[in-house]
Design an enzyme around this catalytic site. Structure first.
Site, PDB file in Angstrom:
ATOM      1  N   LYS A 112     -52.356  50.238  59.831  1.00 23.08           N
ATOM      2  CA  LYS A 112     -53.399  50.755  60.723  1.00 23.08           C
ATOM      3  C   LYS A 112     -53.504  49.952  62.017  1.00 23.08           C
ATOM      4  O   LYS A 112     -53.974  50.459  63.028  1.00 23.08           O
ATOM      5  CB  LYS A 112     -54.720  50.814  59.982  1.00 23.08           C
ATOM      6  CG  LYS A 112     -54.649  51.882  58.875  1.00 23.08           C
ATOM      7  CD  LYS A 112     -55.939  52.105  58.154  1.00 23.08           C
ATOM      8  CE  LYS A 112     -55.876  53.326  57.265  1.00 23.08           C
ATOM      9  NZ  LYS A 112     -55.065  53.125  56.048  1.00 23.08           N
TER      10      LYS A 112
HETATM   11  C1  LIG Z   1     -54.603  54.142  55.205  1.00 26.69           C
HETATM   12  C2  LIG Z   1     -53.493  53.764  54.297  1.00 26.69           C
HETATM   13  C3  LIG Z   1     -52.624  54.732  53.735  1.00 26.69           C
HETATM   14  C4  LIG Z   1     -52.818  56.217  53.948  1.00 26.69           C
HETATM   15  O1  LIG Z   1     -52.510  56.606  55.259  1.00 26.69           O
HETATM   16  P1  LIG Z   1     -53.010  58.048  55.822  1.00 26.69           P
HETATM   17  O2  LIG Z   1     -52.647  58.034  57.259  1.00 26.69           O
HETATM   18  O3  LIG Z   1     -54.497  58.067  55.584  1.00 26.69           O
HETATM   19  O4  LIG Z   1     -52.295  59.091  55.038  1.00 26.69           O
HETATM   20  C5  LIG Z   1     -51.571  54.291  52.955  1.00 26.69           C
HETATM   21  N1  LIG Z   1     -51.378  52.978  52.708  1.00 26.69           N
HETATM   22  C6  LIG Z   1     -52.187  52.019  53.220  1.00 26.69           C
HETATM   23  C7  LIG Z   1     -51.940  50.598  52.879  1.00 26.69           C
HETATM   24  C8  LIG Z   1     -53.267  52.372  54.039  1.00 26.69           C
HETATM   25  O5  LIG Z   1     -54.080  51.410  54.536  1.00 26.69           O
END
Ligand SMILES: *Cc1c(COP(=O)(O)O)cnc(C)c1O
Length: 466
Positions: A112
């Site tokens: 993120k």
């Molecule tokens: C947020 C997250 C996901 C999921 O990603 P999306 O974009 O919501 O599908 C998968 N793995 C981790 C470690 C995350 O923080």
């Protein structure tokens, strides 16, 4: 570039407007009115570029009218200069066919950061033009909160209020938020679950008392700018593996469908993508939707991959809109039905549209642990449980042997070290950049779970819109 709502009735906005709005006023999500296209020659010319330069080339068509090329380049250099790896999103090899795209070299150890580091700078740039002030309100079950706080801490014209369920997130996750002591960061532990926190946030977006006084903004992946930033690393990986001459497949650990939708966008722009494999845990609404057309919610089962413990995937709406004729009115009707009954069938056009590019798979606890062990025992790689779900899906997808399959590594294994240790016997160390996390001072408020006390707290600490 203009952005239109998936539900057809909100006004079209430019990039700046869509970034500051988050959700469209008709309840839909913003998407570009058309996909920018790159020719094979243009893609070939991107080989070997530094990440910030590649990011500038890939994102430029999306920001047209809101940022100049030099402004965008400056923001990318600033955002990606902070990553702990010179390649920003390095690629590693598992075996002849399988590769790992490491997206966790940002400050808070999850993918993120790639989008939120840029989004923080975009907010600051756009708010300074209008002398506006943004009050970001969010709820987190872990990774989004720390990445968003890190991205906006100390920035002008922004306050962030992040709610987390008291005692229900890991120590690493809590400390990554609560040890950020910048005056514009407000952490709130609430007495309740993540769903309670999320419900209060949603209520605040619809509370005229609050929206009349404050410009309330969103940092979750309904914000288009986040998806745009994620398109870049699909290009980066595919270029390393032979694009545009050679196709590449991607396996993506999926929750809210943001990350994998960015892969779909890359394909629409001309990147030769063989397949996008949507990997879910036992909370498998997306696997059921893509394999059987059944998009219906159940109760959330807690797993070792908590960032994928989700029953409604907001960004799936963007795919349903784009892959079946972009009929906003019909989609608004379909989504109204879903919001009432918590279930819907995909139309034939939606199923066929999605099937061109998407496959899906589901991993249970055993599959996840087995994938972690395979990576460690066969390849010497320690991977986190979210990534392991992606790897499981990649290895059972049946992709032709001459097509490379890239699994997106969405979190650093040290972020989920208990689950990693249970599966492999190895306890991963926290990287040096967060090493003193446990000796830093923490600061956060503790409130009851009721909306009134949360709204009062935000109103007392936020700055009114300019
Ligand atoms: C947020 C997250 C996901 C999921 O990603 P999306 O974009 O919501 O599908 C998968 N793995 C981790 C470690 C995350 O923080």
């Amino acid at each position: 570039m203009k952005y239109v709502s998936t539900r057809g009735s909100a006004p079209a906005l430019d990039f700046e407007g869509a970034t500051l709005a988050g959700l469209a006023s008709d309840g839909g999500l913003y998407v570009p009115e058309a996909w920018p296209q790159f020719s094979a020659d243009e893609i070939a010319a991107m080989r070997g570029l530094p990440y910030a330069e590649l990011a500038t080339r890939v994102m430029l068509p999306f920001v047209e009218g809101s940022l100049t090329e030099d402004e965008l380049r400056g923001l990318c250099q600033h955002a990606y200069g902070k990553f702990a790896h010179a390649a920003v999103t390095p690629l590693k090899q598992f075996d002849e066919q399988h590769w790992l795209l490491e997206l966790f070299h940002g400050p808070t150890l999850a993918f993120k950061d790639v989008a939120l580091q840029l989004l923080g700078l975009l907010f600051e740039t756009f708010l300074s033009r209008s002398s506006d002030h943004l009050t970001i309100v969010g709820a987190t079950s872990g990774d989004t909160g720390s990445a968003a706080i890190n991205a906006v801490a100390g920035r002008d014209r922004i306050d962030i209020f992040m709610l987390h369920p008291d005692g229900r997130i890991s120590d690493v996750q809590r400390r990554q938020m609560t040890t950020v002591l910048a005056p514009n960061v407000h952490n709130i532990a609430i007495d309740g679950s993540f769903d309670d926190a999320q419900a209060s946030v949603k209520r605040m977006f619809n509370d005229p008392e609050m929206t009349g006084r404050f410009h309330i903004g969103a940092v979750n992946s309904i914000n288009w700018a986040r998806l745009m930033a994620q398109v870049v690393y699909y290009f980066a990986a595919a270029l390393q593996l032979g694009a545009p001459e050679r196709k590449v497949a991607f396996a993506v650990p999926t929750g809210n469908f943001g990350d994998v939708f960015a892969g779909y966008v890359a394909a629409q722009m001309g990147l030769p993508v063989e397949q996008l494999i949507v990997a879910t845990n036992v909370n498998d609404i997306l696997h059921r939707a893509l394999s059987e057309g059944d998009y219906s919610t159940g109760t959330v089962t807690p797993t070792a991959a908590p960032s994928m413990d989700i029953q409604v995937s907001s960004n799936f709406e963007r795919l349903l809109f784009d892959c079946a004729g972009r009929d906003g009115e019909a989609l608004a009707e379909q989504m109204r039905g879903f919001e009432e009954s918590k279930a819907m069938r995909l139309t034939n056009a939606q199923r066929e549209g999605a099937a061109h590019l998407f496959a899906s798979a589901r991993a249970d606890a055993d599959d996840t642990a087995r994938a972690m062990r395979w990576a460690y025992e066969q390849c010497g790689e320690i991977i986190d449980p979210h990534t392991a779900i992606g790897l499981h899906a990649a290895r059972q997808a049946g992709i032709a042997a001459d097509v490379p399959v890239v699994t997106l590594a969405t979190a650093h294994p040290a972020k989920f070290r208990d689950a990693v240790e249970r599966a492999t016997g190895v306890r991963p160390a926290l990287p040096a950049r967060v090493g003193d996390l446990f000796s830093r001072e923490e600061r956060y408020a503790t409130l009851g779970g009721d909306y009134a006390s949360i709204a009062t707290y935000v109103a007392e600490h936020a700055i009114e819109a300019g």
